[in-house]
Design an enzyme around this catalytic site. Structure first.
Site, PDB file in Angstrom:
ATOM      1  N   ASP A   9       0.903  -1.157   0.000  1.00  0.00           N
ATOM      2  CA  ASP A   9       0.000   0.000   0.000  1.00  0.00           C
ATOM      3  C   ASP A   9       0.940   1.205   0.000  1.00  0.00           C
ATOM      4  OD1 ASP A   9       0.905  -0.587   2.646  1.00  0.00           O
ATOM      5  OD2 ASP A   9      -0.786   0.454   3.562  1.00  0.00           O
ATOM      6  N   HIS A 244       9.064  -0.390   9.445  1.00  0.00           N
ATOM      7  CA  HIS A 244       8.226  -1.602   9.397  1.00  0.00           C
ATOM      8  C   HIS A 244       8.489  -2.432   8.138  1.00  0.00           C
ATOM      9  CE1 HIS A 244       5.838   0.328  12.542  1.00  0.00           C
ATOM     10  NE2 HIS A 244       5.733   1.393  11.764  1.00  0.00           N
TER      11      HIS A 244
HETATM   12  C1  BDR Z   1       2.132  -0.703   8.736  1.00  0.00           C
HETATM   13  O1  BDR Z   1       0.998   0.108   8.413  1.00  0.00           O
HETATM   14  C2  BDR Z   1       1.317   0.982   7.354  1.00  0.00           C
HETATM   15  O2  BDR Z   1       1.008   2.285   7.715  1.00  0.00           O
HETATM   16  C3  BDR Z   1       2.790   0.910   7.132  1.00  0.00           C
HETATM   17  O3  BDR Z   1       3.128   1.088   5.778  1.00  0.00           O
HETATM   18  C4  BDR Z   1       3.151  -0.441   7.647  1.00  0.00           C
HETATM   19  O4  BDR Z   1       3.017  -1.419   6.645  1.00  0.00           O
HETATM   20  C5  BDR Z   1       2.592  -0.369  10.132  1.00  0.00           C
HETATM   21  O5  BDR Z   1       1.602  -0.659  11.072  1.00  0.00           O
HETATM   22 CA    CA Z   2       2.741  -0.760   4.316  1.00  0.00          CA
END
Ligand code: BDR
Ligand code: CA
Length: 318
Positions: A9, A244
Site C-alpha cells: 500500500d 516496518h
Molecule cells: C504498517 O501500516 C502501514 O502504515 C505501514 O506502511 C506499515 O506497513 C505499520 O503498522
Molecule cells: Ca505498508
C-alpha cells in the site's frame, strides 16, 4: 536467486521497502502487487510505478490488486494514515508520474502464476492488508504448499497495536484475510510491531541520502523526513520512525536478522478484540507450526544493511 514479490500500500515505509529490495543483489524483484491502506489502491499503484522509475528500475511490473476487503464495499484512508504518510502517501513529495501503466493482468493471478512458476524460490512479502494473498489462496489453495515463504509485515504479539491497544494497521484493515492466511498452512514469518518499532531511523541517516546530490537521494530524504516528523507527534518516545516494511524485506533477504517464536497464529475476527494477532489455542498442540513470529531483531546489523543497500542504490540512480 530468490524471486521476490512485494504487495504494497505504497506509503513511505513501503517505498523504503522497494528501495531495500532493489538494493539487494540476493533477490530479484519480479513484481509489485498493489493494495490499499496508507492510500487508496490507485494512488499506491501510481506511487509504486513512480518510485521504481525514479530508482532506475522501470522493468519492475506493477499489478493492481483488490481495492478493499471482501467484508466491505469500499475503503477510505484513515486520517491517521494521511497524517503519517501524507495525502499522496509519499510524504507529499512531488515526483514525476511514470509513463508506464499497471500491467493488465490481476495481482491475484500474478501471485498464483508466480507460485507455480517459481515455487520454493518465491518469497512473497505483503506489507499492507492481506487481501490479495487471501484471495489468491481462496482461488488456488494449493499455492500454500508451493510458495517458498511469506514474510508479512503486520500484527503485534508481545506489544500493543498501533490502531488501538490490540490491533496493528495492516491487520486491522482486513482481519479475515490475515486470519485466513495464518490458518492456510502456508509458511509465514510475521514481522510485527514487536520488532519493527525497534528499528528506527533518524534525520542523521536521511541527511546522508540528501548529501548524495541525486534525485533519488533527495526524494528518499525528503519523504522520510516527513515520516520522522509525523512520528515525533504520534510516538515521541521512540526518537525516530519505525522501519516496518523494510524490515520485512530485510528478513526475506536474510532470515537471520530476527529471532522467532514458532507458534500457530490466528486473528480475532469478532468481538471487542477484532484485529488482534494471537496464538491459536485450538492449534497450540499441533506438532507442526506454520508461523514464525519475530520477537527479536539484530538492530545494528539491520540498520547497517538498510543504510548500505539504500544509499548505494540512491547514489547510482538518477
Ligand atoms: C504498517 O501500516 C502501514 O502504515 C505501514 O506502511 C506499515 O506497513 C505499520 O503498522
Ligand atoms: Ca505498508
Amino acid at each position: 536467486m530468490k524471486k521476490l514479490i512485494l504487495d504494497l500500500d505504497t506509503g513511505i515505509d513501503d517505498a523504503l521497502a522497494i528501495s531495500y529490495a532493489l538494493g539487494s543483489p540476493e533477490v530479484e524483484l519480479i513484481g509489485i502487487t498493489g493494495t490499499y491502506g496508507n492510500v487508496l489502491l490507485d494512488q499506491g499503484v501510481r506511487n509504486a510505478l513512480a518510485v521504481t522509475d525514479l530508482l532506475g528500475h522501470p522493468e519492475v511490473p506493477v499489478y493492481k490488486g483488490l481495492p478493499h476487503s471482501s467484508t466491505t464495499d469500499s475503503f477510505s484512508v484513515l486520517d491517521i494514515s494521511a497524517f503519517i504518510h501524507g495525502r499522496n502517501g509519499i510524504g507529499d513529495v512531488s515526483i514525476p508520474d511514470s509513463p508506464r501503466e499497471p500491467e493488465t493482468g490481476s495481482a491475484v493471478d500474478f501471485i498464483i502464476d508466480a507460485a507455480k512458476t517459481y515455487g520454493e524460490d518465491l518469497v512473497y512479502v505483503p506489507t499492507g492488508p492481506m487481501t490479495n494473498i487471501a484471495a489468491a489462496l481462496a482461488k488456488a489453495p494449493e499455492i500454500k504448499d508451493e510458495i517458498g515463504r511469506i514474510v508479512l509485515m503486520g500484527g503485534a504479539l508481545t506489544v500493543p497495536g498501533n490502531v488501538n491497544a490490540w490491533t496493528e494497521a495492516n491487520i486491522s484493515q482486513d482481519p479475515e484475510a490475515a486470519d485466513a492466511l495464518f490458518r492456510s498452512g502456508a509458511r509465514v514469518t510475521m514481522i510485527g510491531l514487536d520488532v519493527t518499532l525497534r528499528t528506527l531511523l533518524t534525520y542523521k541517516e536521511t541527511a546522508r541520502w540528501r548529501e548524495l546530490g541525486t534525485k533519488a537521494g533527495t526524494f528518499l530524504a525528503d519523504m522520510t523526513d516527513y515520516y520522522i516528523k509525523a512520528y515525533e507527534t504520534t510516538s515521541p518516545h521512540l526518537g525516530g520512525c519505525g522501519l516496518h516494511d523494510p524490515l520485512a524485506v530485510g528478513v526475506a533477504v536474510d532470515p537471520t536478522l530476527v529471532s522467532t517464536l514458532a507458534l500457530n497464529m490466528k486473528v480475532d475476527v469478532a468481538g471487542a478484540t477484532r484485529g488482534r494477532t494471537i496464538g491459536d489455542e485450538k492449534r497450540l498442540n499441533e506438532p507442526a507450526t506454520t508461523t514464525d513470529v519475530a520477537v527479536g531483531v539484530d538492530v545494528p546489523r539491520f540498520l547497517d544493511e538498510f543504510m548500505t543497500r539504500i544509499t548505494t542504490l540512491a547514489a547510482h540512480a538518477a
